[in-house]
Design an enzyme around this catalytic site. Structure first.
Site, PDB file in Angstrom:
ATOM      1  N   HIS A   1     -11.225  42.078   4.230  1.00 21.65           N
ATOM      2  CA  HIS A   1     -12.497  42.603   4.925  1.00 21.65           C
ATOM      3  C   HIS A   1     -13.730  41.998   4.048  1.00 21.65           C
ATOM      4  O   HIS A   1     -14.112  42.534   2.641  1.00 21.65           O
ATOM      5  CB  HIS A   1     -12.594  43.559   4.047  1.00 21.65           C
ATOM      6  CG  HIS A   1     -13.039  45.172   4.262  1.00 21.65           C
ATOM      7  ND1 HIS A   1     -12.570  46.322   5.310  1.00 21.65           N
ATOM      8  CD2 HIS A   1     -14.299  45.501   4.549  1.00 21.65           C
ATOM      9  CE1 HIS A   1     -13.461  47.068   5.371  1.00 21.65           C
ATOM     10  NE2 HIS A   1     -14.855  46.760   4.792  1.00 21.65           N
TER      11      HIS A   1
ATOM     12  N   HIS B   1     -17.804  42.146   5.114  1.00 21.10           N
ATOM     13  CA  HIS B   1     -18.950  41.559   5.662  1.00 21.10           C
ATOM     14  C   HIS B   1     -20.143  40.878   5.474  1.00 21.10           C
ATOM     15  O   HIS B   1     -20.449  40.819   4.550  1.00 21.10           O
ATOM     16  CB  HIS B   1     -19.864  42.870   5.656  1.00 21.10           C
ATOM     17  CG  HIS B   1     -19.156  44.430   6.022  1.00 21.10           C
ATOM     18  ND1 HIS B   1     -18.905  45.276   6.939  1.00 21.10           N
ATOM     19  CD2 HIS B   1     -18.143  44.829   5.359  1.00 21.10           C
ATOM     20  CE1 HIS B   1     -18.201  46.511   6.825  1.00 21.10           C
ATOM     21  NE2 HIS B   1     -17.798  46.319   5.558  1.00 21.10           N
TER      22      HIS B   1
ATOM     23  N   HIS C   1     -12.540  51.193   9.977  1.00 22.89           N
ATOM     24  CA  HIS C   1     -12.769  51.679   8.620  1.00 22.89           C
ATOM     25  C   HIS C   1     -12.674  52.741   8.671  1.00 22.89           C
ATOM     26  O   HIS C   1     -13.277  53.870   9.847  1.00 22.89           O
ATOM     27  CB  HIS C   1     -14.308  51.756   8.203  1.00 22.89           C
ATOM     28  CG  HIS C   1     -14.836  50.669   7.377  1.00 22.89           C
ATOM     29  ND1 HIS C   1     -15.468  49.473   8.722  1.00 22.89           N
ATOM     30  CD2 HIS C   1     -15.861  49.906   6.681  1.00 22.89           C
ATOM     31  CE1 HIS C   1     -15.850  47.946   7.599  1.00 22.89           C
ATOM     32  NE2 HIS C   1     -16.260  48.914   6.694  1.00 22.89           N
TER      33      HIS C   1
ATOM     34  N   GLU D   1     -12.291  56.557   4.136  1.00 23.74           N
ATOM     35  CA  GLU D   1     -13.876  55.786   2.979  1.00 23.74           C
ATOM     36  C   GLU D   1     -14.181  57.225   2.237  1.00 23.74           C
ATOM     37  O   GLU D   1     -14.415  57.986   1.385  1.00 23.74           O
ATOM     38  CB  GLU D   1     -14.151  54.617   3.340  1.00 23.74           C
ATOM     39  CG  GLU D   1     -15.189  53.860   1.668  1.00 23.74           C
ATOM     40  CD  GLU D   1     -16.341  53.043   2.225  1.00 23.74           C
ATOM     41  OE1 GLU D   1     -15.967  52.892   3.503  1.00 23.74           O
ATOM     42  OE2 GLU D   1     -16.807  52.441   1.371  1.00 23.74           O
TER      43      GLU D   1
ATOM     44  N   ASP E   1     -15.306  43.750  -0.187  1.00 25.44           N
ATOM     45  CA  ASP E   1     -16.061  44.751   1.079  1.00 25.44           C
ATOM     46  C   ASP E   1     -17.796  43.754   1.387  1.00 25.44           C
ATOM     47  O   ASP E   1     -18.021  43.508   2.023  1.00 25.44           O
ATOM     48  CB  ASP E   1     -16.313  45.917   0.333  1.00 25.44           C
ATOM     49  CG  ASP E   1     -16.427  47.192   1.766  1.00 25.44           C
ATOM     50  OD1 ASP E   1     -16.820  46.744   3.098  1.00 25.44           O
ATOM     51  OD2 ASP E   1     -16.699  47.797   1.273  1.00 25.44           O
TER      52      ASP E   1
HETATM   53  N1  ADE Z   1     -20.969  48.045   6.018  1.00 28.30           N
HETATM   54  C1  ADE Z   1     -21.115  47.345   5.684  1.00 28.30           C
HETATM   55  N2  ADE Z   1     -20.543  48.390   4.498  1.00 28.30           N
HETATM   56  C2  ADE Z   1     -19.863  48.976   4.683  1.00 28.30           C
HETATM   57  C3  ADE Z   1     -18.935  49.532   3.971  1.00 28.30           C
HETATM   58  N3  ADE Z   1     -18.268  49.619   2.847  1.00 28.30           N
HETATM   59  N4  ADE Z   1     -18.588  50.804   5.050  1.00 28.30           N
HETATM   60  C4  ADE Z   1     -19.122  51.174   5.966  1.00 28.30           C
HETATM   61  N5  ADE Z   1     -19.714  49.970   6.650  1.00 28.30           N
HETATM   62  C5  ADE Z   1     -20.209  49.058   5.920  1.00 28.30           C
HETATM   63 ZN    ZN Z   2     -16.179  47.303   4.746  1.00 28.66          ZN
END
Ligand code: ADE
Ligand code: ZN
Length: 327
Positions: free
Chosen positions: A9, A11, A189, A192, A270
């Site tokens: 995970h 980005h 996602h 969270e 992340d």
């Molecule tokens: N885009 C980048 N990081 C994110 C995250 N932790 N949750 C949702 N969208 C994201």
């Molecule tokens: Zn994320």
């Protein structure tokens, strides 16, 4: 910690070091000075502000060559942390404005950079396309079509990132069905910023096999049992959750409780520079908070590679590297 690590995970834009983004901004004369603090780090107040800062930082990435440079920088950092296999989220929204032809060019550049990193640093990368939830279901459909067109041995998954509080998973069912039909594996996602029901909805309405974060499932014991029973894998990002103040510190994070209850957990960063983390720091902080030894981390690496969306041949290769490292 030098243990070999698997990250599921990450980005890609969120892994851009602030100095890298500042350099491109200067080259292109784009003023994004407001997103940095006095020490040059990304500055944001909460998750929603973070998303804005993220999008501003991403605005300097305007060509496939920028993404190639970014990929090399990110993978060098991951490899230095001991990561041997990684999956990163990519968005045709940011790479070519959801035009399939442009997206192919970005993907080609990212893939070439990843292959160079594999040769030089021994790290393998695969891609997961994510539409951005707060851009809406209509744009997500275009993104899904880009993903379906390019699905294969490198582009292996489809997910959903962005503001979890906007819309419902079922608004994105068409996109997830399109991606599934193209052979892509699915994650989303949830859990969270949304509570346990957001995890339930994603599993039921999008039929995902992994959940990005998912940690708030801990608030509903029946859901924890369901996730364990169904073998749903959580892409847990403890440092991200602490940085965004979902939990006050690592010790208060539910990762250990979820694992003890039989849920499959993995560990990722992340958006590492935003959260002042790396995979090595995540492992060190978990070892300190929970007293985890190499055996626990080996189990996490094993769960992670088995949950990876890559082809079997790649999985076998990485599994062999893990076995060798732990022999
Ligand atoms: N885009 C980048 N990081 C994110 C995250 N932790 N949750 C949702 N969208 C994201
Ligand atoms: Zn994320």
């Amino acid at each position: 910690m030098t243990l070999p690590k698997i990250e599921l995970h990450l980005h890609l834009e969120g892994a851009a070091p602030p100095a890298f983004v500042r350099g491109l901004a200067t080259e292109k004369k784009i003023d994004i000075s407001g997103i940095f603090d006095d020490r040059g780090n990304y500055a944001y107040t909460d998750f929603w502000h973070f998303l804005k800062v993220y999008e501003a930082a991403t605005s300097v990435l305007t060509t496939p060559a920028d993404y190639a440079r970014l990929t090399r920088a990110v993978l060098a950092e991951s490899a230095a942390s001991g990561v041997i296999y990684s999956e990163c989220f990519l968005s045709p929204d940011f790479c070519g404005g959801r035009d399939v032809g442009a997206w192919r060019e970005y993907l080609h550049a990212i893939r070439e950079a990843a292959e160079e990193a594999e040769r030089q640093d021994g790290i393998t990368l695969r891609g997961i396309v994510t539409p951005i939830r707060h851009f809406g279901p209509e744009k997500a459909r275009e993104t899904a079509l880009c993903a379906a067109e390019t699905a294969g041995d490198w582009l292996v998954g489809f997910g959903l990132a962005g503001d979890e509080k906007v819309g419902r998973p079922k608004d994105f069912a068409w996109s997830f069905d399109c991606a599934r039909e193209a052979g892509l594996r699915l994650t989303c996602h949830a859990g969270e910023w949304g509570g346990p029901d957001s995890v339930r909805d994603a599993v039921r309405d999008l039929r995902v096999e992994r959940i990005g974060h998912g940690v708030r499932a801990i608030e509903d014991p029946a859901l924890v049992d369901e996730l364990a029973e169904a073998g749903i894998v959580l892409e847990v990002c403890p440092g991200s959750n602490v940085a965004l103040k979902l939990y006050p510190n690592f010790r208060a994070h539910p990762i250990e409780k979820l694992m003890e209850r039989g849920v499959k957990v993995t560990v990722s960063t992340d958006d590492p520079p935003f959260f002042h983390t790396t995979m090595a720091r995540e492992y060190d902080a978990l070892a300190e908070a929970f007293g985890w030894d190499d055996g626990v981390f080996r189990q996490i690496a094993d769960t992670s590679i088995r949950a990876a969306f890559c082809m079997e041949e790649t999985r076998d290769k990485i599994l062999k590297r893990l076995e060798k490292a732990h022999a």
